[in-house]
Design a protein around this motif. Structure first.
Motif, PDB file in Angstrom:
ATOM      1  N   GLN A  38       6.454 -16.426 -35.082  1.00 53.75           N
ATOM      2  CA  GLN A  38       6.295 -15.623 -35.598  1.00 53.75           C
ATOM      3  C   GLN A  38       5.168 -15.493 -36.807  1.00 53.75           C
ATOM      4  N   ILE A  55       2.544 -13.291 -35.261  1.00 53.98           N
ATOM      5  CA  ILE A  55       2.766 -12.525 -34.954  1.00 53.98           C
ATOM      6  C   ILE A  55       3.064 -11.496 -36.353  1.00 53.98           C
ATOM      7  N   TYR A  65      -3.201  -7.344 -30.041  1.00 60.03           N
ATOM      8  CA  TYR A  65      -2.075  -7.740 -29.350  1.00 60.03           C
ATOM      9  C   TYR A  65      -2.841  -8.849 -28.033  1.00 60.03           C
TER      10      TYR A  65
END
Length: 88
Positions: free
Chosen positions: A12, A15, A77
């Protein structure tokens, strides 16, 4: 649950970092100041609706589309960690 070398919440955090970087990059490229009445690239009039919608606009729609096409989308990404890249 054992997660290997990564600590709890590491995915997380990665991200969140990727999203924060993308937002910062997008904000840094936003125009600011007073909009131009004529395109800085071709000299054509910039529509009033565009000047009101995008403060600090410098290019007409067609020139802006050309610039956007040249720069393309930058993706932050991480393909190495995605399941899609592992399946290919």
């Amino acid at each position: 649950m054992a997660v290997g070398w990564a600590g709890d919440g590491a995915v997380q955090a990665q991200i969140d970092s990727t999203v924060d970087d993308a937002v910062a990059r997008a904000r840094s490229s936003l125009p600011s100041g007073e909009s131009l009445e004529f395109c800085a690239e071709c000299g054509e009039p910039v529509p009033e609706a565009r000047r009101k919608a995008v403060p600090g606009v410098r290019l007409c729609i067609s020139c802006q589309q050309a610039v956007d096409t040249q720069h393309g989308a930058v993706s932050g990404y991480n393909r190495r960690g995605s399941k899609d890249s592992q399946l290919r």
